[in-house]
Design a protein around this motif. Structure first.
Motif, PDB file in Angstrom:
ATOM      1  N   LYS A   1      59.548 -28.156   6.738  1.00  0.00           N
ATOM      2  CA  LYS A   1      58.979 -27.079   5.937  1.00  0.00           C
ATOM      3  C   LYS A   1      57.703 -26.533   6.583  1.00  0.00           C
ATOM      4  O   LYS A   1      57.140 -27.152   7.483  1.00  0.00           O
ATOM      5  CB  LYS A   1      58.707 -27.574   4.515  1.00  0.00           C
ATOM      6  CG  LYS A   1      59.987 -28.021   3.793  1.00  0.00           C
ATOM      7  CD  LYS A   1      59.727 -28.502   2.390  1.00  0.00           C
ATOM      8  CE  LYS A   1      59.088 -29.862   2.334  1.00  0.00           C
ATOM      9  NZ  LYS A   1      59.967 -30.944   2.787  1.00  0.00           N
ATOM     10  N   ALA A   2      57.267 -25.388   6.098  1.00  0.00           N
ATOM     11  CA  ALA A   2      56.119 -24.693   6.676  1.00  0.00           C
ATOM     12  C   ALA A   2      54.828 -25.089   5.971  1.00  0.00           C
ATOM     13  O   ALA A   2      54.820 -25.414   4.786  1.00  0.00           O
ATOM     14  CB  ALA A   2      56.316 -23.182   6.587  1.00  0.00           C
ATOM     15  N   ASN A   3      53.742 -25.060   6.714  1.00  0.00           N
ATOM     16  CA  ASN A   3      52.408 -25.146   6.138  1.00  0.00           C
ATOM     17  C   ASN A   3      51.508 -24.154   6.877  1.00  0.00           C
ATOM     18  O   ASN A   3      52.000 -23.295   7.617  1.00  0.00           O
ATOM     19  CB  ASN A   3      51.854 -26.584   6.200  1.00  0.00           C
ATOM     20  CG  ASN A   3      51.818 -27.152   7.604  1.00  0.00           C
ATOM     21  OD1 ASN A   3      51.692 -26.425   8.592  1.00  0.00           O
ATOM     22  ND2 ASN A   3      51.927 -28.471   7.724  1.00  0.00           N
ATOM     23  N   CYS A   4      50.218 -24.247   6.702  1.00  0.00           N
ATOM     24  CA  CYS A   4      49.319 -23.253   7.300  1.00  0.00           C
ATOM     25  C   CYS A   4      49.346 -23.312   8.833  1.00  0.00           C
ATOM     26  O   CYS A   4      49.287 -22.277   9.511  1.00  0.00           O
ATOM     27  CB  CYS A   4      47.893 -23.475   6.797  1.00  0.00           C
ATOM     28  SG  CYS A   4      47.758 -23.466   5.001  1.00  0.00           S
ATOM     29  N   THR A   5      49.412 -24.516   9.389  1.00  0.00           N
ATOM     30  CA  THR A   5      49.391 -24.661  10.840  1.00  0.00           C
ATOM     31  C   THR A   5      50.637 -24.068  11.485  1.00  0.00           C
ATOM     32  O   THR A   5      50.590 -23.652  12.649  1.00  0.00           O
ATOM     33  CB  THR A   5      49.265 -26.144  11.216  1.00  0.00           C
ATOM     34  OG1 THR A   5      48.143 -26.711  10.525  1.00  0.00           O
ATOM     35  CG2 THR A   5      49.065 -26.333  12.709  1.00  0.00           C
ATOM     36  N   THR A   6      51.734 -24.000  10.758  1.00  0.00           N
ATOM     37  CA  THR A   6      52.981 -23.485  11.316  1.00  0.00           C
ATOM     38  C   THR A   6      52.774 -22.117  11.951  1.00  0.00           C
ATOM     39  O   THR A   6      53.280 -21.842  13.040  1.00  0.00           O
ATOM     40  CB  THR A   6      54.068 -23.404  10.236  1.00  0.00           C
ATOM     41  OG1 THR A   6      54.156 -24.655   9.557  1.00  0.00           O
ATOM     42  CG2 THR A   6      55.415 -23.064  10.842  1.00  0.00           C
ATOM     43  N   CYS A   7      52.026 -21.267  11.277  1.00  0.00           N
ATOM     44  CA  CYS A   7      51.745 -19.927  11.811  1.00  0.00           C
ATOM     45  C   CYS A   7      50.406 -19.866  12.544  1.00  0.00           C
ATOM     46  O   CYS A   7      50.302 -19.274  13.620  1.00  0.00           O
ATOM     47  CB  CYS A   7      51.727 -18.895  10.687  1.00  0.00           C
ATOM     48  SG  CYS A   7      53.331 -18.531   9.946  1.00  0.00           S
ATOM     49  N   HIS A   8      49.373 -20.462  11.960  1.00  0.00           N
ATOM     50  CA  HIS A   8      48.018 -20.234  12.474  1.00  0.00           C
ATOM     51  C   HIS A   8      47.731 -21.017  13.749  1.00  0.00           C
ATOM     52  O   HIS A   8      47.055 -20.503  14.653  1.00  0.00           O
ATOM     53  CB  HIS A   8      47.000 -20.582  11.389  1.00  0.00           C
ATOM     54  CG  HIS A   8      46.923 -19.566  10.306  1.00  0.00           C
ATOM     55  ND1 HIS A   8      46.028 -18.528  10.313  1.00  0.00           N
ATOM     56  CD2 HIS A   8      47.646 -19.409   9.160  1.00  0.00           C
ATOM     57  CE1 HIS A   8      46.184 -17.779   9.238  1.00  0.00           C
ATOM     58  NE2 HIS A   8      47.164 -18.300   8.517  1.00  0.00           N
ATOM     59  N   GLN A   9      48.133 -22.266  13.824  1.00  0.00           N
ATOM     60  CA  GLN A   9      47.985 -23.102  15.010  1.00  0.00           C
ATOM     61  C   GLN A   9      46.568 -23.079  15.570  1.00  0.00           C
ATOM     62  O   GLN A   9      46.338 -22.884  16.765  1.00  0.00           O
ATOM     63  CB  GLN A   9      49.006 -22.684  16.075  1.00  0.00           C
ATOM     64  CG  GLN A   9      50.428 -22.763  15.550  1.00  0.00           C
ATOM     65  CD  GLN A   9      51.480 -23.000  16.606  1.00  0.00           C
ATOM     66  OE1 GLN A   9      51.171 -23.403  17.713  1.00  0.00           O
ATOM     67  NE2 GLN A   9      52.731 -22.769  16.258  1.00  0.00           N
TER      68      GLN A   9
ATOM     69  N   GLY B   1      44.018 -26.225  10.233  1.00  0.00           N
ATOM     70  CA  GLY B   1      45.089 -25.334  10.659  1.00  0.00           C
ATOM     71  C   GLY B   1      44.575 -23.977  11.095  1.00  0.00           C
ATOM     72  O   GLY B   1      45.152 -23.338  11.983  1.00  0.00           O
ATOM     73  N   LEU B   2      43.469 -23.520  10.488  1.00  0.00           N
ATOM     74  CA  LEU B   2      42.897 -22.222  10.829  1.00  0.00           C
ATOM     75  C   LEU B   2      41.731 -22.321  11.800  1.00  0.00           C
ATOM     76  O   LEU B   2      41.184 -21.292  12.220  1.00  0.00           O
ATOM     77  CB  LEU B   2      42.428 -21.499   9.562  1.00  0.00           C
ATOM     78  CG  LEU B   2      43.465 -20.676   8.799  1.00  0.00           C
ATOM     79  CD1 LEU B   2      44.563 -21.549   8.211  1.00  0.00           C
ATOM     80  CD2 LEU B   2      42.805 -19.859   7.700  1.00  0.00           C
TER      81      LEU B   2
ATOM     82  N   LEU C   1      48.256 -15.949  16.313  1.00  0.00           N
ATOM     83  CA  LEU C   1      48.353 -15.212  17.584  1.00  0.00           C
ATOM     84  C   LEU C   1      47.135 -14.322  17.791  1.00  0.00           C
ATOM     85  O   LEU C   1      47.211 -13.265  18.415  1.00  0.00           O
ATOM     86  CB  LEU C   1      49.642 -14.381  17.625  1.00  0.00           C
ATOM     87  CG  LEU C   1      50.943 -15.192  17.549  1.00  0.00           C
ATOM     88  CD1 LEU C   1      52.146 -14.276  17.373  1.00  0.00           C
ATOM     89  CD2 LEU C   1      51.108 -16.057  18.790  1.00  0.00           C
ATOM     90  N   ASN C   2      45.993 -14.766  17.237  1.00  0.00           N
ATOM     91  CA  ASN C   2      44.736 -14.027  17.346  1.00  0.00           C
ATOM     92  C   ASN C   2      44.853 -12.602  16.822  1.00  0.00           C
ATOM     93  O   ASN C   2      44.214 -11.674  17.322  1.00  0.00           O
ATOM     94  CB  ASN C   2      44.224 -14.016  18.795  1.00  0.00           C
ATOM     95  CG  ASN C   2      42.748 -13.650  18.878  1.00  0.00           C
ATOM     96  OD1 ASN C   2      41.966 -13.971  17.976  1.00  0.00           O
ATOM     97  ND2 ASN C   2      42.357 -12.969  19.932  1.00  0.00           N
ATOM     98  N   GLY C   3      45.698 -12.435  15.804  1.00  0.00           N
ATOM     99  CA  GLY C   3      45.826 -11.127  15.169  1.00  0.00           C
ATOM    100  C   GLY C   3      46.736 -10.159  15.881  1.00  0.00           C
ATOM    101  O   GLY C   3      46.771  -8.966  15.534  1.00  0.00           O
TER     102      GLY C   3
END
Length: 348
Positions: free
Chosen positions: A313-321, A251-252, A327-329
């Motif tokens: 539900k959310a997991n790490c990939t939900t935001c980090h992709q 995910g990261l 979004l590269n910070g």
């Protein structure tokens, strides 16, 4: 005959090389490596510049809406039935609503959440969901700075122009299997993308990322002895934790040494500071799944629920992709201070 065998060998070698690069996840050089730990520990992050460039382009943050001047009439005086963004002015409120439309429902528009004949009406289920998500975003930005820092999150962090974020998960009952003693497979030997196509548990999330009780099902199973047999931490629990770690790494877009020294996974002294950030991130995900998303189950239509009747539900990939920083910070919260508010009351 010898020449023919040599030619055949070359052809086979070329085909196998193409198969390895094309289907086995191999990548052609050059690749870039960066040492992230003490010398000699093998703590190195490896990136392919070509695939990284594609990820960065896919994860670019949108241009912000034009800012509005401070002050003005409160939104609660201009509009009826405002329950969450009660501290905003009318101009701020309108700016946030326009941004949410762009982030979440660019094709459906306002009608995705609202009865456009009566914007104060609560008959559209998505409006109830949106309120809970706004409370959640403000809660994350105010109370989970030990994970999101000052970068924060907005609706776009997860949604990326989709009404439902593309990277979500449901409880996974696994494929059909025999009953009785033969059914005791612990969800294994059915390679699943969520576990990196390994033979580990097909559902590395249930019980580890969906429980609002942070102390229950704590992920502390890196034993110091071979084949641990403790009733509270059996080896099956360790295997599920490793499946979750595989998800986190993918995910990261990193490997294990982003957080750990693999000489001793359990050792905090030999881990990087990023492990602390990840520790808080796990608890943040459990918090938002348990306190903000799962309670929406009765509100959601059946089409939004999984095979076990649970919400997405959310997991790490939900935001980090695929990136270490979503979004590269990009610090979208600086452009949207309206979403940085203090702790909001939870939905009844």
């Amino acid at each position: 005959m010898k020449l023919a065998l040599q030619i055949l060998g070359v052809v086979v070698a070329v085909l196998l090389t193409g198969a390895m690069f094309g289907t086995a996840g191999w990548t052609r050089p050059p690749v870039r490596s960066e040492q992230t730990g003490f010398r000699g520990t093998g703590m190195v992050q490896v990136q392919n510049p070509r695939t990284l460039a594609v990820k960065l382009e896919e994860n670019a943050a949108p241009a912000p809406q034009d800012p509005v001047p401070p002050g003005g009439e409160p939104a609660t005086q201009t509009y009826q039935n405002v329950k969450v963004l009660t501290d905003l002015s009318t101009d701020q409120f309108n700016r946030v609503m326009a941004s949410i439309t762009e982030w979440v429902a660019p094709e459906q528009g306002c009608a995705y959440c609202h009865n456009v004949e009566n914007m104060a009406d609560d008959s559209v289920y998505a409006k109830t969901v949106a309120r809970s998500m706004l409370r959640m975003v403000r809660h994350i930005n105010a109370d989970w700075k030990n994970h999101v820092g000052e970068t924060g999150v907005t609706c776009y962090t997860c949604h990326r122009g989709n009404p439902v974020p593309q990277a979500v998960w449901h409880d996974n009952p696994g494929p059909p299997h025999a009953q009785g003693f033969a059914a005791r497979a612990n969800g294994q030997n059915h390679p699943a993308p969520e576990a990196g196509l390994t033979s580990l548990n097909v559902d590395p999330f249930q019980g580890l990322l969906d429980d609002k009780d942070i102390d229950q099902n704590a992920i502390r199973v890196a034993a110091r002895t071979a084949l641990p047999t403790s009733p509270s931490k059996p080896i099956q629990t360790t295997e599920k934790t490793y499946a979750l770690m595989i998800h986190m790494a993918e995910g990261l877009g990193v490997n294990c040494t982003y957080c750990h020294n693999t000489r001793a996974f359990f050792s905090w002294d030999e881990s990087t500071p990023k492990r602390v950030t990840a520790w808080h991130g796990i608890r943040m995900v459990r918090d938002i799944n348990g306190n903000y998303i799962t309670p929406l189950t009765p509100v959601l239509p059946e089409a939004r629920l999984g095979p076990e009747g649970d919400p997405p539900k959310a997991n790490c990939t939900t935001c980090h992709q695929g990136l270490a920083k979503p979004l590269n910070g990009a610090q979208m919260l600086k452009d949207y201070p309206e979403l940085a508010g203090g702790p909001m009351p939870k939905a009844p």
